[in-house]
Write a protein that holds these residues in place. Structure first.
Motif, PDB file in Angstrom:
ATOM      1  N   GLY A  59       0.821  -1.203   0.000  1.00  0.00           N
ATOM      2  CA  GLY A  59       0.000   0.000   0.000  1.00  0.00           C
ATOM      3  C   GLY A  59       0.854   1.251   0.000  1.00  0.00           C
ATOM      4  N   CYS A  60       2.093   1.115  -0.446  1.00  0.00           N
ATOM      5  CA  CYS A  60       3.037   2.227  -0.422  1.00  0.00           C
ATOM      6  C   CYS A  60       3.825   2.248  -1.726  1.00  0.00           C
ATOM      7  CB  CYS A  60       3.976   2.078   0.769  1.00  0.00           C
ATOM      8  SG  CYS A  60       5.062   3.478   1.004  1.00  0.00           S
ATOM      9  N   VAL A 168      -8.140   3.416  -6.035  1.00  0.00           N
ATOM     10  CA  VAL A 168      -6.701   3.139  -6.012  1.00  0.00           C
ATOM     11  C   VAL A 168      -5.954   4.126  -5.125  1.00  0.00           C
ATOM     12  CG1 VAL A 168      -4.596   3.027  -7.427  1.00  0.00           C
ATOM     13  CG2 VAL A 168      -6.736   2.049  -8.277  1.00  0.00           C
ATOM     14  N   THR A 169      -6.395   5.366  -5.105  1.00  0.00           N
ATOM     15  CA  THR A 169      -5.700   6.385  -4.314  1.00  0.00           C
ATOM     16  C   THR A 169      -6.517   6.752  -3.080  1.00  0.00           C
ATOM     17  OG1 THR A 169      -6.708   8.283  -5.428  1.00  0.00           O
ATOM     18  CG2 THR A 169      -4.766   7.321  -6.456  1.00  0.00           C
ATOM     19  N   ARG A 179      -0.123   8.221  -1.967  1.00  0.00           N
ATOM     20  CA  ARG A 179      -1.122   7.649  -1.060  1.00  0.00           C
ATOM     21  C   ARG A 179      -1.972   6.644  -1.827  1.00  0.00           C
ATOM     22  NH1 ARG A 179      -2.508  10.130   3.588  1.00  0.00           N
ATOM     23  NH2 ARG A 179      -4.729   9.915   3.210  1.00  0.00           N
ATOM     24  N   GLN A 180      -1.845   5.380  -1.454  1.00  0.00           N
ATOM     25  CA  GLN A 180      -2.542   4.307  -2.162  1.00  0.00           C
ATOM     26  C   GLN A 180      -3.493   3.581  -1.225  1.00  0.00           C
ATOM     27  OE1 GLN A 180      -0.274   1.116  -4.400  1.00  0.00           O
ATOM     28  NE2 GLN A 180      -1.494  -0.165  -3.042  1.00  0.00           N
ATOM     29  N   ASN A 181      -4.653   3.244  -1.739  1.00  0.00           N
ATOM     30  CA  ASN A 181      -5.579   2.402  -0.998  1.00  0.00           C
ATOM     31  C   ASN A 181      -4.900   1.057  -0.730  1.00  0.00           C
ATOM     32  OD1 ASN A 181      -7.707   0.385  -0.522  1.00  0.00           O
ATOM     33  ND2 ASN A 181      -9.131   2.009  -1.073  1.00  0.00           N
ATOM     34  N   ASN A 182      -4.958   0.595   0.519  1.00  0.00           N
ATOM     35  CA  ASN A 182      -4.284  -0.652   0.873  1.00  0.00           C
ATOM     36  C   ASN A 182      -4.871  -1.865   0.164  1.00  0.00           C
ATOM     37  OD1 ASN A 182      -2.066  -0.543   3.083  1.00  0.00           O
ATOM     38  ND2 ASN A 182      -3.568   0.992   3.710  1.00  0.00           N
ATOM     39  N   ARG A 338       9.180   6.405   2.656  1.00  0.00           N
ATOM     40  CA  ARG A 338       7.867   6.307   2.026  1.00  0.00           C
ATOM     41  C   ARG A 338       6.821   5.731   2.979  1.00  0.00           C
ATOM     42  NH1 ARG A 338       8.109   7.202  -3.358  1.00  0.00           N
ATOM     43  NH2 ARG A 338      10.190   7.320  -4.248  1.00  0.00           N
ATOM     44  N   LEU A 339       7.270   5.131   4.072  1.00  0.00           N
ATOM     45  CA  LEU A 339       6.335   4.612   5.065  1.00  0.00           C
ATOM     46  C   LEU A 339       6.179   5.679   6.140  1.00  0.00           C
ATOM     47  CD1 LEU A 339       7.657   0.954   5.268  1.00  0.00           C
ATOM     48  CD2 LEU A 339       5.620   1.753   4.099  1.00  0.00           C
ATOM     49  N   GLU A 340       5.396   6.692   5.814  1.00  0.00           N
ATOM     50  CA  GLU A 340       5.321   7.875   6.662  1.00  0.00           C
ATOM     51  C   GLU A 340       4.844   7.550   8.077  1.00  0.00           C
ATOM     52  OE1 GLU A 340       3.593  11.365   4.683  1.00  0.00           O
ATOM     53  OE2 GLU A 340       3.648  10.231   2.838  1.00  0.00           O
TER      54      GLU A 340
END
Length: 454
Positions: A59-60, A168-169, A179-182, A338-340
């Protein structure tokens, strides 16, 4: 080259016009297997390598510069553009490869033009992503003409754009624009399952696969809830996260309300069906659980134990689970920025340190085997010897890295740490290897004074 008319076409149409004139080269993991007759397991294995590398699995999404540049060139939506383009690139390139492989034995399959194959995947993608919408798009007209002139196709693509933005976002600002939908991977995977069935002339309707996707999302929410209930306490951060997950399922309002009510009460492992349909889905669930276990900034042994039990229910061995933990650590080590949600997270740092220490111990324990394999690899041993006296060139350093990974893959205890890409393993190998005490077989040719002085 076809003109990208920004005034008359939407960004999705522009993308397809671009891809009509610029065929896919294929994702990297697939290139080694070009021309082979794939099976379902091989499809899933290669898909796993691709979506884990590009971050969709977590999701990232990892938005590379070329992807972002293309999104900008095609005037994709700001912020969400890179994520959507990565989804489309993954979907179309893999669907095309799988379709070509599955239909290669059919009569005249080899003569099917690229445009025809691409049009077929486009129409399948429209049917799957916007079900229940009926439109008539002729398949006997050239794709380039359809994209240039067919109003029905453009109308369908506009609806597809809205669906991509919604499913998707994620809404909201991100400095990384990723930002992506998991559950975007879930959507991608079940679409690919359906296209595989279509290629085999299985006339299944997309609704059957959409229903499987829905069931998986519900099951994953209950699994996530069981994880955060594992220590019999749900803190405010965990509550917020699970609610966000439920929103991302895009289930109906009543179905989301039902899930929200259910997770208020403890969810036990016995309440979870774990009806995984494939190994890749099992991996998907477990790696999402590993990430979720890091979010609350705590280190609960109950959560780790729960993940072990879920893995057993999903028929994943302890070795497979170990590999999944390492895959998450590998991705985090390379793309931690990227993994905020894991930044400044004590549990994440502890997890990273634990995996590093584990790899160091295994490397040291297998040092004799490593040195033996290095000694049997002439070019690698020569480069390592050279590195003790003078700097290696960029090309030589890359050769050392590639060949060290090959060495690690040949040693069973290290193989699982080499497979994801070596982001953790390589620095440890380079640091731990005793370059100054290489075996005598490395030193057949003495180092000249001239080399020492360079």
């Amino acid at each position: 080259m076809f003109s990208l008319n920004f005034r008359k076409t939407g960004w999705l149409a522009r993308y397809l016009i671009f891809r009509a004139s610029t065929p896919f080269t294929g994702p990297e993991p697939y290139l080694e297997f070009t021309g082979e007759d794939f099976g379902e397991e091989k499809f899933d294995e290669l898909l796993y390598l691709e979506v884990e590398k590009n971050g969709m699995f977590f999701g990232c999404p990892v938005i590379s510069r070329p992807v972002q540049n293309l999104a900008n060139k095609l005037n994709f939506p700001k912020q969400q553009g890179g994520t959507i383009l990565l989804y489309l690139e993954t979907l179309f390139s893999i669907a095309l490869i799988e379709n070509e492989s599955l239909t290669s034995n059919l009569q005249h399959a080899a003569t099917i033009p690229y445009h025809n194959r691409l049009l077929k995947i486009i129409l399948l993608a429209l049917r799957y992503h916007i079900p229940g919408i009926f439109y008539r798009i002729p398949e006997d007209i050239l794709l380039t003409e359809l994209l240039a002139e067919n109003e029905t196709l453009h109308g369908a693509l506009k609806q597809f754009e809205e669906e991509l933005l919604d499913s998707v976002t994620l809404k909201g600002y991100s400095s990384l624009g990723n930002r992506q939908n998991n559950f975007a991977f879930s959507k991608l995977y079940f679409f690919l399952l359906w296209t595989r069935a279509e290629a085999k002339n299985d006339k299944s309707e997309p609704e059957a696969f959409l229903e499987m996707d829905k069931q998986l999302r519900e099951e994953m929410i209950l699994t996530f809830a069981a994880l955060i209930w594992a220590d019999d306490y749900v803190d405010s951060t965990e509550q917020q996260v699970i609610k966000k997950y439920i929103e991302q399922t895009r289930l109906t309002e009543s179905e989301q309300n039902k899930l929200n009510l259910r997770i208020v009460q403890p969810v036990k492992i016995e309440d979870i069906q774990c009806s995984s349909i494939s190994v890749i889905i099992s991996r998907y669930m477990v790696e999402q659980l590993i990430l979720l276990s890091l979010i609350d900034n705590q280190e609960a042994w109950q959560e780790k134990e729960f993940i072990e039990k879920i893995s057993l229910k999903l028929e994943l061995t302890s070795e497979k689970l170990e590999q999944l933990y390492f895959s998450v650590a590998e991705f985090f080590s390379v793309h931690n920025e990227r993994l905020e949600f894991l930044k400044n997270n004590a549990a994440a740092r502890q997890f990273q340190d634990y995996m590093n220490d584990k790899v160091v111990k295994i490397v040291k324990k297998n040092m004799d085997n490593i040195m033996k394999e290095i000694g049997e690899t002439k070019e690698l041993s020569e480069l390592l010897l050279k590195a003790t006296t003078k700097p290696l060139t960029t090309e030589e350093k890359q050769k050392v890295q590639d060949q060290l990974i090959d060495v690690a893959k040949s040693i069973p205890a290290l193989a699982i740490f080499a497979l994801p890409g070596g982001g953790i393993l390589l620095p440890i190998l380079i640091k731990v290897l005793p370059f100054n005490i290489l075996p005598s077989s490395f030193q057949d040719e003495p180092v000249s004074q001239q080399e020492l002085s360079q």
